[in-house]
Design a protein around this motif. Structure first.
Motif, PDB file in Angstrom:
ATOM      1  N   ARG A 192       0.843  -1.192   0.000  1.00 40.47           N
ATOM      2  CA  ARG A 192       0.000   0.000   0.000  1.00 40.47           C
ATOM      3  C   ARG A 192       0.881   1.245   0.000  1.00 40.47           C
ATOM      4  NH1 ARG A 192      -5.259  -0.573   0.565  1.00 40.47           N
ATOM      5  NH2 ARG A 192      -6.129  -2.465   1.480  1.00 40.47           N
TER       6      ARG A 192
ATOM      7  N   GLY B 152      -1.980   7.396   0.849  1.00 41.64           N
ATOM      8  CA  GLY B 152      -2.146   7.883  -0.514  1.00 41.64           C
ATOM      9  C   GLY B 152      -0.857   8.416  -1.093  1.00 41.64           C
TER      10      GLY B 152
ATOM     11  N   THR C 122     -13.723  -1.255  -7.352  1.00 36.90           N
ATOM     12  CA  THR C 122     -12.268  -1.231  -7.436  1.00 36.90           C
ATOM     13  C   THR C 122     -11.845  -0.683  -8.790  1.00 36.90           C
ATOM     14  OG1 THR C 122     -11.934  -3.061  -5.904  1.00 36.90           O
ATOM     15  CG2 THR C 122     -10.177  -2.634  -7.471  1.00 36.90           C
TER      16      THR C 122
ATOM     17  N   GLN D 172      -8.599  -0.101 -11.391  1.00 37.76           N
ATOM     18  CA  GLN D 172      -7.231  -0.521 -11.703  1.00 37.76           C
ATOM     19  C   GLN D 172      -6.687   0.435 -12.748  1.00 37.76           C
ATOM     20  OE1 GLN D 172      -6.193  -4.760 -11.641  1.00 37.76           O
ATOM     21  NE2 GLN D 172      -5.415  -4.499 -13.709  1.00 37.76           N
TER      22      GLN D 172
ATOM     23  N   ALA E  94      -1.582  -0.305 -10.656  1.00 39.68           N
ATOM     24  CA  ALA E  94      -2.048  -0.101  -9.284  1.00 39.68           C
ATOM     25  C   ALA E  94      -3.550  -0.351  -9.186  1.00 39.68           C
ATOM     26  CB  ALA E  94      -1.733   1.319  -8.818  1.00 39.68           C
ATOM     27  N   THR E  95      -4.015  -0.564  -7.970  1.00 35.29           N
ATOM     28  CA  THR E  95      -5.434  -0.742  -7.700  1.00 35.29           C
ATOM     29  C   THR E  95      -5.841   0.148  -6.539  1.00 35.29           C
ATOM     30  OG1 THR E  95      -7.157  -2.369  -7.182  1.00 35.29           O
ATOM     31  CG2 THR E  95      -5.040  -2.697  -6.149  1.00 35.29           C
ATOM     32  N   MET E  96      -7.076   0.622  -6.572  1.00 35.87           N
ATOM     33  CA  MET E  96      -7.593   1.505  -5.535  1.00 35.87           C
ATOM     34  C   MET E  96      -9.082   1.230  -5.376  1.00 35.87           C
ATOM     35  SD  MET E  96      -7.717   5.700  -5.580  1.00 35.87           S
ATOM     36  CE  MET E  96      -8.796   5.754  -7.024  1.00 35.87           C
TER      37      MET E  96
ATOM     38  N   ALA F 167     -12.302   7.308  -1.815  1.00 35.10           N
ATOM     39  CA  ALA F 167     -11.170   6.554  -2.360  1.00 35.10           C
ATOM     40  C   ALA F 167     -10.323   5.991  -1.230  1.00 35.10           C
ATOM     41  CB  ALA F 167     -10.327   7.459  -3.251  1.00 35.10           C
TER      42      ALA F 167
ATOM     43  N   GLU G 153      -6.861   3.411  -0.012  1.00 31.28           N
ATOM     44  CA  GLU G 153      -5.428   3.424  -0.274  1.00 31.28           C
ATOM     45  C   GLU G 153      -5.128   2.747  -1.605  1.00 31.28           C
ATOM     46  OE1 GLU G 153      -3.573   1.641   3.069  1.00 31.28           O
ATOM     47  OE2 GLU G 153      -3.940   3.348   4.387  1.00 31.28           O
ATOM     48  N   VAL G 154      -3.952   3.015  -2.111  1.00 28.27           N
ATOM     49  CA  VAL G 154      -3.513   2.485  -3.398  1.00 28.27           C
ATOM     50  C   VAL G 154      -2.517   1.367  -3.161  1.00 28.27           C
ATOM     51  CG1 VAL G 154      -2.271   3.047  -5.525  1.00 28.27           C
ATOM     52  CG2 VAL G 154      -3.921   4.667  -4.568  1.00 28.27           C
TER      53      VAL G 154
ATOM     54  N   VAL H 254      -1.302  10.436  -7.768  1.00 30.59           N
ATOM     55  CA  VAL H 254      -2.385   9.549  -7.372  1.00 30.59           C
ATOM     56  C   VAL H 254      -3.460  10.284  -6.594  1.00 30.59           C
ATOM     57  CG1 VAL H 254      -2.970   7.539  -5.967  1.00 30.59           C
ATOM     58  CG2 VAL H 254      -0.968   7.479  -7.447  1.00 30.59           C
TER      59      VAL H 254
ATOM     60  N   ARG I 179      -7.207  10.287  -7.768  1.00 31.88           N
ATOM     61  CA  ARG I 179      -8.239   9.642  -6.950  1.00 31.88           C
ATOM     62  C   ARG I 179      -9.360  10.610  -6.595  1.00 31.88           C
ATOM     63  NH1 ARG I 179      -4.863   8.298  -1.597  1.00 31.88           N
ATOM     64  NH2 ARG I 179      -6.693   7.062  -1.050  1.00 31.88           N
TER      65      ARG I 179
END
Length: 464
Positions: free
Chosen positions: A20, A24, A342, A344, A360-362, A378, A380-381, A407, A411
């Motif tokens: 993670r 952020g 989610t 990506q 990355a995914t969030m 949003a 965490e990434v 990011v 986000r």
């Protein structure tokens, strides 16, 4: 394949092989740190900045232009559903409880010429029924009483009855940005008429019943004709070029549901589109159902317009001459009724040496806030992998401290704009205001529903 990979990586929410970004923290800053500290693995094309920039530009170029003309048919990305109670609320808000039915009908009875006077004795009821030859008609019914008066104006008999009309419901375009739901009273027809008067049943005086039915049709047509029930405007998103228009009206009498199938000029990803049916939760008058694939197209469009920036400098400030970029891979809903979606995406570095991208995914938590409707938050990434510098970033255990970066800007743009999209309320009734209350939301893998209550408020005499 990407959807399947993401699904495996999200149980629990972040897989064991990911890291993670604390609070952020920026992926771009990770790539910048690696550039500053070394870590180059030789003449790897994935680290080449010209190559990565060309790959970034190619992905951006694959985003779709707005569709012209706006499609008419399937697949539909949005559906607005009304229960039978919801349809009654709409009709009552426009037509009201005062049925234009009280009147006098000249008639010759066996005692001589006379006048039949009648009036409604119940409020109208709207039913969604399967009516032959009119799949989008609604059935409109009420009870009435009648009294026969002779030439001397003395009552000669009385009776009671009930009537059911069918009223066609249609969608009509209104300019380029709106659609109107119309109840066409000018084509109203008597579906069923029952009369028990003067000791006789309906079948015993067909001439009277026929004349009364025709008179009822004419009386209501005089007062209403084609009546606009609901105006559906388009979204107010980005530069205002995105459209959402009602294209098809469907009635599901088994579920007592009326559905407005909506089309957009946003191109859906392959396989996108809702499976439209009449299912609605008990006691909910209105449901708005979104295909989550539409959210991908929406975010891409907003990035094309600059509402959500694509290119940034190393501090996360939008800058067309910057050396970081973002491209969206996909958005999916959570399985098993969990209330989040989610995203990506890729964060790219394509200038100043040591380039690549991080995959990355969030998560976007879908919450319901009183007075605000659906709010997206949003999370965490997590880094899943990457190429070049991004691949090294995915393996790093030491991440940078909090900062305003690529990011966090991305986000915020995604969460804010998708929240506006989901809280679609561009519905209007002439002469009244509609007050919406979001009762609940339901997130599935491929679609998101909001369950809505509404009521109509007529303007007071003091309103301008």
């Amino acid at each position: 394949m990407l959807r399947a990979w993401l699904g495996r990586a999200r149980s629990p929410r972040i897989g064991p092989g990911t890291r993670r970004l604390a609070g952020g923290a920026a992926l771009g800053a990770v790539l910048g740190m690696l550039a500053a500290t070394g870590g180059c693995r030789g003449e790897d094309i994935y680290f080449d900045c010209e190559y990565q920039e060309s790959e970034f530009r190619a992905e951006v170029a694959r985003t779709s232009e707005l569709l012209v003309p706006i499609p008419q048919g399937e697949p539909y990305p949005v559906a607005i559903k009304f229960s039978e109670a919801g349809v009654n609320t709409l009709l009552e808000g426009v037509v009201g409880q005062d049925v234009p039915f009280t009147g006098e009908l000249p008639f010759v009875w066996y005692t001589g010429p006379g006048t039949l006077k009648f009036e409604a004795t119940s409020a109208p009821v709207i039913e969604l029924e399967s009516l032959e030859g009119c799949p989008t008609c609604v059935q409109y019914s009420f009870d009435f009483s009648c009294v026969m008066y002779g030439l001397d104006d003395e009552p000669q008999g009385a009776g009671v009855g009930s009537v059911k009309f069918r009223i066609p419901m249609e969608l009509e375009p209104k300019g380029e940005t709106s659609t109107v739901l119309v109840a066409d009273y000018s084509r109203l027809r008597v579906q069923e008429l029952y009369l028990n008067a003067f000791g006789l049943e309906t079948e015993e005086h067909p001439a009277l019943v026929e004349a009364l039915g025709l008179f009822m049709e004419e009386k209501i047509r005089e007062s209403y004709g084609a009546t606009e029930l609901l105006t559906l405007d388009s979204w107010e998103i980005g530069e205002g070029d995105v459209r959402l228009l009602a294209r098809k009206l469907l009635v599901f009498p088994e579920q007592d549901t009326m559905v407005l199938a909506m089309q957009s000029n946003l191109a859906l990803p392959p396989g996108g589109g809702l499976e439209i049916d009449g299912e609605m939760p008990m006691g909910v008058p209105m449901v708005v159902d979104f295909d989550i694939a539409l959210f991908e197209s929406m975010v891409d469009r907003l990035m094309d317009e600059g509402e959500i920036p694509r290119i940034y400098d190393e501090d996360g400030v939008p800058d067309e001459d910057g050396n970081y970029g973002v491209t969206l891979e996909h958005i999916v809903g959570a399985p098993g009724g969990q209330e989040f979606m989610t995203t990506q995406f890729k964060v790219w570095r394509f200038a100043d040496g040591y380039c690549g991208y991080a995959l990355a995914t969030m998560d976007l938590d879908v919450d319901l806030v009183e007075g605000e409707g659906v709010v997206l938050t949003a999370g965490e990434v997590a880094v899943l992998g990457g190429q070049g510098a991004g691949a090294v970033a995915a393996q790093e255990s030491q991440l940078v401290e909090d900062n305003q970066d690529v990011v966090s800007t991305f986000r915020d743009g995604v969460a804010g704009n998708l929240g506006t999209t989901i809280n679609y309320d561009a519905l209007a009734i002439e002469g009244s205001s509609i007050v919406f209350t979001t009762l609940a939301k339901d997130v599935e893998v491929d679609h998101l529903e909001t369950w809505i209550d509404f009521f109509l408020v007529e303007p007071s005499d003091s309103d301008p």
